[in-house]
Design a protein around this motif. Structure first.
Motif, PDB file in Angstrom:
ATOM      1  N   PRO A 197       0.803  -1.194  -0.009  1.00  0.00           N
ATOM      2  CA  PRO A 197       0.075  -0.096  -0.157  1.00  0.00           C
ATOM      3  C   PRO A 197       0.880   1.210  -0.061  1.00  0.00           C
ATOM      4  O   PRO A 197       1.825   1.369   0.839  1.00  0.00           O
ATOM      5  N   GLY A 198       0.526   2.167  -0.704  1.00  0.00           N
ATOM      6  CA  GLY A 198       1.461   3.377  -1.000  1.00  0.00           C
ATOM      7  C   GLY A 198       2.577   3.315  -1.730  1.00  0.00           C
ATOM      8  O   GLY A 198       3.237   4.331  -1.632  1.00  0.00           O
ATOM      9  N   VAL A 199       2.879   2.221  -2.334  1.00  0.00           N
ATOM     10  CA  VAL A 199       4.132   2.154  -2.982  1.00  0.00           C
ATOM     11  C   VAL A 199       3.881   2.107  -4.489  1.00  0.00           C
ATOM     12  O   VAL A 199       3.026   1.569  -4.990  1.00  0.00           O
ATOM     13  N   SER A 200       4.526   3.282  -5.364  1.00  0.00           N
ATOM     14  CA  SER A 200       4.220   3.286  -6.687  1.00  0.00           C
ATOM     15  C   SER A 200       5.159   2.272  -7.426  1.00  0.00           C
ATOM     16  O   SER A 200       6.265   1.785  -7.051  1.00  0.00           O
ATOM     17  N   SER A 201       4.619   2.058  -8.798  1.00  0.00           N
ATOM     18  CA  SER A 201       5.379   1.192  -9.531  1.00  0.00           C
ATOM     19  C   SER A 201       5.357   1.817 -11.108  1.00  0.00           C
ATOM     20  O   SER A 201       4.381   2.319 -11.386  1.00  0.00           O
ATOM     21  N   VAL A 202       6.194   1.327 -11.766  1.00  0.00           N
ATOM     22  CA  VAL A 202       6.222   1.651 -13.201  1.00  0.00           C
ATOM     23  C   VAL A 202       6.553   0.368 -13.962  1.00  0.00           C
ATOM     24  O   VAL A 202       7.748  -0.141 -13.791  1.00  0.00           O
ATOM     25  N   VAL A 203       5.444   0.000 -14.783  1.00  0.00           N
ATOM     26  CA  VAL A 203       5.744  -1.443 -15.223  1.00  0.00           C
ATOM     27  C   VAL A 203       5.290  -1.588 -16.844  1.00  0.00           C
ATOM     28  O   VAL A 203       4.727  -0.498 -17.072  1.00  0.00           O
ATOM     29  N   LEU A 204       5.517  -2.531 -17.478  1.00  0.00           N
ATOM     30  CA  LEU A 204       5.197  -2.698 -18.799  1.00  0.00           C
ATOM     31  C   LEU A 204       3.826  -3.414 -18.748  1.00  0.00           C
ATOM     32  O   LEU A 204       3.307  -4.148 -17.847  1.00  0.00           O
ATOM     33  N   ASP A 205       2.898  -3.257 -19.765  1.00  0.00           N
ATOM     34  CA  ASP A 205       1.615  -4.042 -19.702  1.00  0.00           C
ATOM     35  C   ASP A 205       2.022  -5.377 -20.362  1.00  0.00           C
ATOM     36  O   ASP A 205       1.745  -5.551 -21.464  1.00  0.00           O
ATOM     37  N   ASP A 206       2.322  -6.184 -19.597  1.00  0.00           N
ATOM     38  CA  ASP A 206       3.034  -7.612 -19.944  1.00  0.00           C
ATOM     39  C   ASP A 206       2.221  -8.451 -20.580  1.00  0.00           C
ATOM     40  O   ASP A 206       2.201  -9.111 -21.662  1.00  0.00           O
ATOM     41  N   PHE A 207       0.713  -8.035 -20.063  1.00  0.00           N
ATOM     42  CA  PHE A 207      -0.536  -8.910 -20.896  1.00  0.00           C
ATOM     43  C   PHE A 207      -0.656  -8.378 -22.109  1.00  0.00           C
ATOM     44  O   PHE A 207      -0.772  -9.410 -23.125  1.00  0.00           O
ATOM     45  N   LYS A 208      -0.646  -7.144 -22.467  1.00  0.00           N
ATOM     46  CA  LYS A 208      -0.889  -6.580 -23.584  1.00  0.00           C
ATOM     47  C   LYS A 208       0.161  -7.115 -24.690  1.00  0.00           C
ATOM     48  O   LYS A 208       0.115  -7.452 -25.860  1.00  0.00           O
ATOM     49  N   ALA A 209       1.334  -7.155 -24.106  1.00  0.00           N
ATOM     50  CA  ALA A 209       2.454  -7.540 -24.907  1.00  0.00           C
ATOM     51  C   ALA A 209       2.289  -8.907 -25.164  1.00  0.00           C
ATOM     52  O   ALA A 209       2.629  -9.203 -26.461  1.00  0.00           O
ATOM     53  N   GLY A 210       2.169  -9.794 -24.501  1.00  0.00           N
ATOM     54  CA  GLY A 210       1.843 -11.052 -24.815  1.00  0.00           C
ATOM     55  C   GLY A 210       0.829 -11.377 -25.665  1.00  0.00           C
ATOM     56  O   GLY A 210       0.860 -12.033 -26.626  1.00  0.00           O
ATOM     57  N   ASN A 232       3.741  17.007  -0.098  1.00  0.00           N
ATOM     58  CA  ASN A 232       3.623  16.915   1.389  1.00  0.00           C
ATOM     59  C   ASN A 232       3.891  15.350   1.746  1.00  0.00           C
ATOM     60  O   ASN A 232       3.577  14.289   1.265  1.00  0.00           O
ATOM     61  N   GLN A 233       4.917  15.685   2.715  1.00  0.00           N
ATOM     62  CA  GLN A 233       5.497  14.201   3.029  1.00  0.00           C
ATOM     63  C   GLN A 233       4.719  13.248   3.689  1.00  0.00           C
ATOM     64  O   GLN A 233       4.715  12.091   3.992  1.00  0.00           O
ATOM     65  N   THR A 234       3.617  14.040   4.528  1.00  0.00           N
ATOM     66  CA  THR A 234       2.717  13.236   5.360  1.00  0.00           C
ATOM     67  C   THR A 234       1.730  12.348   4.837  1.00  0.00           C
ATOM     68  O   THR A 234       1.098  11.446   5.163  1.00  0.00           O
ATOM     69  N   ILE A 235       1.318  12.900   3.290  1.00  0.00           N
ATOM     70  CA  ILE A 235       0.546  12.157   2.514  1.00  0.00           C
ATOM     71  C   ILE A 235       1.414  11.274   1.469  1.00  0.00           C
ATOM     72  O   ILE A 235       2.396  11.531   0.864  1.00  0.00           O
ATOM     73  N   SER A 236       0.843   9.917   1.551  1.00  0.00           N
ATOM     74  CA  SER A 236       1.508   9.064   0.533  1.00  0.00           C
ATOM     75  C   SER A 236       0.542   8.957  -0.788  1.00  0.00           C
ATOM     76  O   SER A 236      -0.552   8.698  -0.702  1.00  0.00           O
ATOM     77  N   ILE A 237       1.350   9.151  -1.808  1.00  0.00           N
ATOM     78  CA  ILE A 237       0.758   9.024  -2.970  1.00  0.00           C
ATOM     79  C   ILE A 237       1.120   7.921  -3.659  1.00  0.00           C
ATOM     80  O   ILE A 237       2.367   7.459  -3.803  1.00  0.00           O
ATOM     81  N   GLU A 238       0.066   7.085  -4.018  1.00  0.00           N
ATOM     82  CA  GLU A 238       0.564   5.702  -4.799  1.00  0.00           C
ATOM     83  C   GLU A 238       0.235   6.001  -6.459  1.00  0.00           C
ATOM     84  O   GLU A 238      -0.835   6.108  -6.649  1.00  0.00           O
ATOM     85  N   LYS A 239       1.120   5.579  -7.046  1.00  0.00           N
ATOM     86  CA  LYS A 239       0.982   5.916  -8.506  1.00  0.00           C
ATOM     87  C   LYS A 239       1.380   4.496  -9.348  1.00  0.00           C
ATOM     88  O   LYS A 239       2.492   4.211  -9.290  1.00  0.00           O
ATOM     89  N   LYS A 240       0.468   4.023  -9.955  1.00  0.00           N
ATOM     90  CA  LYS A 240       0.796   2.804 -10.614  1.00  0.00           C
ATOM     91  C   LYS A 240       0.795   3.176 -12.248  1.00  0.00           C
ATOM     92  O   LYS A 240      -0.164   3.350 -12.748  1.00  0.00           O
ATOM     93  N   VAL A 241       1.904   3.199 -12.672  1.00  0.00           N
ATOM     94  CA  VAL A 241       2.304   3.638 -13.963  1.00  0.00           C
ATOM     95  C   VAL A 241       2.278   2.193 -15.030  1.00  0.00           C
ATOM     96  O   VAL A 241       3.085   1.551 -14.563  1.00  0.00           O
ATOM     97  N   VAL A 242       1.464   2.075 -16.057  1.00  0.00           N
ATOM     98  CA  VAL A 242       1.708   0.922 -16.866  1.00  0.00           C
ATOM     99  C   VAL A 242       1.901   1.293 -18.481  1.00  0.00           C
ATOM    100  O   VAL A 242       1.179   2.193 -18.955  1.00  0.00           O
ATOM    101  N   LEU A 243       3.054   0.935 -18.975  1.00  0.00           N
ATOM    102  CA  LEU A 243       3.355   1.366 -20.041  1.00  0.00           C
ATOM    103  C   LEU A 243       3.183   0.647 -21.090  1.00  0.00           C
ATOM    104  O   LEU A 243       3.032  -0.737 -20.956  1.00  0.00           O
TER     105      LEU A 243
END
Lengths: 345, 345
Positions: free
Chosen positions: B157-170, B316-327
């Motif tokens: 929770p709260g941790v961001s990620s940048v990944v490929l759309d591997d499903f789409k790639a397949g 703001n450090q007290t707010i955690s932003i979670e961002k899921k980027v799918v390329l």
DNA sequence: ATAATTTAAGTAATCGATTACATTGAGTTA
DNA sequence: TAACTCAATGTAATCGATTACTTAAATTAT
């Protein structure tokens, strides 16, 4: 907010001893009794104490970080060197900060300055192709930051370097082609301003001389390390009256381009023309027609550069040790230049 | 000995003002008169003053260094990501410390701990193939060190990620093979414990379903990302009664091995069998028979990961932003799977 | 038994920059 | 003119670890 970190003061409070004692105990200072040392060590582990490396670095002026400046990190040659440096330095507690010059002198200067400002303990660098001035390097040396050059070096008194024996590499590559029966050997040279390319060229000329083959300057073409450059070189060479029967390229990418263009012209490799590249890039051995190439043992180069650095910082700081390491090149003979192999087919 | 560095005290002494004033002037504190600010700035330049980032970091708890943990740095995919991160972070004053896990959980844990101890401001990481536990990551998060995952992520929770759309790639890779007229499409899968490989596999199955091609589990072989693994897969597949007419490999190296073995067996590519790889490794396009492959836009991935990180630390450090980027993946169609091209030849 | 020495630990300064709080003096207001 | 603002600057504590110098206690020597 960061979770409160445990400091030596927390430990000293808990044990009712002074922070100095804690510090000494943790550093295995012999003035501390075995009993206290053990107690502090145990408590530190229990409280999950982690030394603040910033404070330590501020105090003793050493960060245990080193900087590496390479033209590009996503070139197999350079990333392998970095890997070599890392694998040697990590166990010694050093971390590695990596910068790219993109072959631009301006970037190189800027990156070097930032590194100096970041308080690194040393710098590993391979000079950019476009670098003409040396003030930035002189400045680093004046601040007494040790520098170790690898592959592309500059000459400064007291500065160590680890390079390939490019002369020998040029020699054995050319000699190999001669042994394959070639005697009109073209050379795709790199930027002649760089020592490494000059040496490869000299090695080439020396081999020709040794085997009594006349040097023909029309057979030498300056290329950049790009595929297109190799294509263009072949185009130019094949306009000659007397065409080459071999190509020794100072770079794998130019060799690859040359091969593409030769195939285009239906010229057989290695029957009509033998090709040798330089760097042993991963792709050379994966090709349908694997390319003969010179291996520069980059990981070893990095490892040795790191060892030279460690020797320097561990030794007496007031004495400067200059160490020039020259690695032997290794020729990987593959199909692009192996006529003997054909007979068995 | 290091040459004496200029500090704010040297400046304050020279100008007969307090160090506090110098510090404030250099930081453009509005409480300082324009006259003093200008004078300090001028003197600082004259004296060649360089801020000591260690002292600063100790005071405000931020080092402007970030850590990157990748399986290997000398893989084109990872070194390109690193380059992307670097190019985005450098202009923002950050430096990048690079570590390798060598696909070993133990190394990953150790490297992560060392990084935390080195006081980095954030961590970028791609999880090792063998990682089973997550305590080390939880620990980093507890210390409030921001983590950004790229390519291979874990869910927190709260941790961001940048990944490929591997499903789409397949999916698009398989769809492309179907469009080339193939209907017995083998899949060289990677380690199915990793989400990315599962997703590529799912994309493959989904495409088959969409085009009403029966899924045959005999056509799916788990491989490692090595050439030998691809050779072995073809050996195994060609023992089948009903042989494949296409191969979609989840990695370029296995695809390369497969191609080598197919050629060995005098099987024509792409006439008899079409091959698609994954990662768009540089060698794929240099081959005599260039290999169709999925590009993961690694440099973009790194760039975006860096942007996500910057957003997080600047906000703001007290707010955690979670961002899921799918390329979005990009399919580079080359000769290894391009039958249409043949007609023009 | 007392002086001399050794051992173990404490005190406080230091690395360099930042910043809460204090001070100074010029200018403003009643 | 006394009281008050406020701009500009100074003082000193702080971040965490290290270390020169001291000191107290224990041990040895005389």
């Amino acid at each position: 907010m960061k979770k409160d970190k445990i400091t030596i003061y927390d430990i000293s409070k808990k044990l009712n001893i002074s922070a100095a004692t804690v510090s000494r105990a943790l550093n295995n200072n012999p003035k501390i009794s075995e009993k206290t040392r053990a107690l502090v060590a145990k408590t530190a582990t229990e409280m999950n104490y982690k030394q603040n490396r910033l404070a330590q670095a501020l105090k003793n002026g050493r960060t245990n970080n080193v900087g590496i400046i390479v033209p590009y990190i996503n070139r197999s040659f350079f990333s392998s060197i970095i890997r070599g440096i890392e694998e040697e330095l990590n166990p010694n507690g050093y971390h590695v900060i990596i910068c790219q010059s993109h072959e631009e002198e301006e970037n190189e200067i800027q990156q070097l300055n930032t590194l100096l400002n970041t308080q690194i303990d040393g710098i590993f660098m391979s000079v950019s192709k476009t670098t003409q001035t040396t003030d930035h390097i002189r400045k680093a040396l004046e601040e007494n930051t040790p520098i170790v050059f690898f592959d592309r070096k500059l000459e400064f008194p007291g500065v160590s370097s680890v390079v390939l024996d490019d002369f020998k590499a040029g020699f054995i590559a050319t000699e190999h082609l001669i042994n394959e029966g070639c005697n009109r050997i073209a050379h795709l040279s790199g930027d002649i301003n760089l020592e490494i390319y000059r040496n490869r060229f000299e090695g080439y000329k020396s081999a020709l001389k040794e085997y009594n083959i006349a040097y023909d300057k029309n057979l030498v073409i300056q290329t950049s390390s790009k595929i297109e450059s190799g294509i263009q070189a072949v185009t130019q060479l094949w306009e000659l009256e007397n065409k080459p029967d071999a190509i020794f390229s100072a770079g794998d990418y130019a060799a690859l381009g040359a091969i593409q263009e030769l195939k285009n012209r239906k010229i057989k490799i290695p029957e009509d023309v033998c090709v040798v590249g330089f760097s042993n890039e991963p792709f050379t051995k994966y090709m349908e027609l694997p390319i003969t190439s010179i291996d520069q043992t980059p990981q070893m180069m990095g490892k040795i550069a790191a060892q030279v650095f460690l020797e320097q910082v561990k030794g007496n700081q007031t004495i400067s040790i200059e160490k020039k390491v020259v690695l032997a090149p290794e020729l990987f003979i593959r199909e692009s230049s192996n006529r003997k192999l054909l007979k068995f087919k």
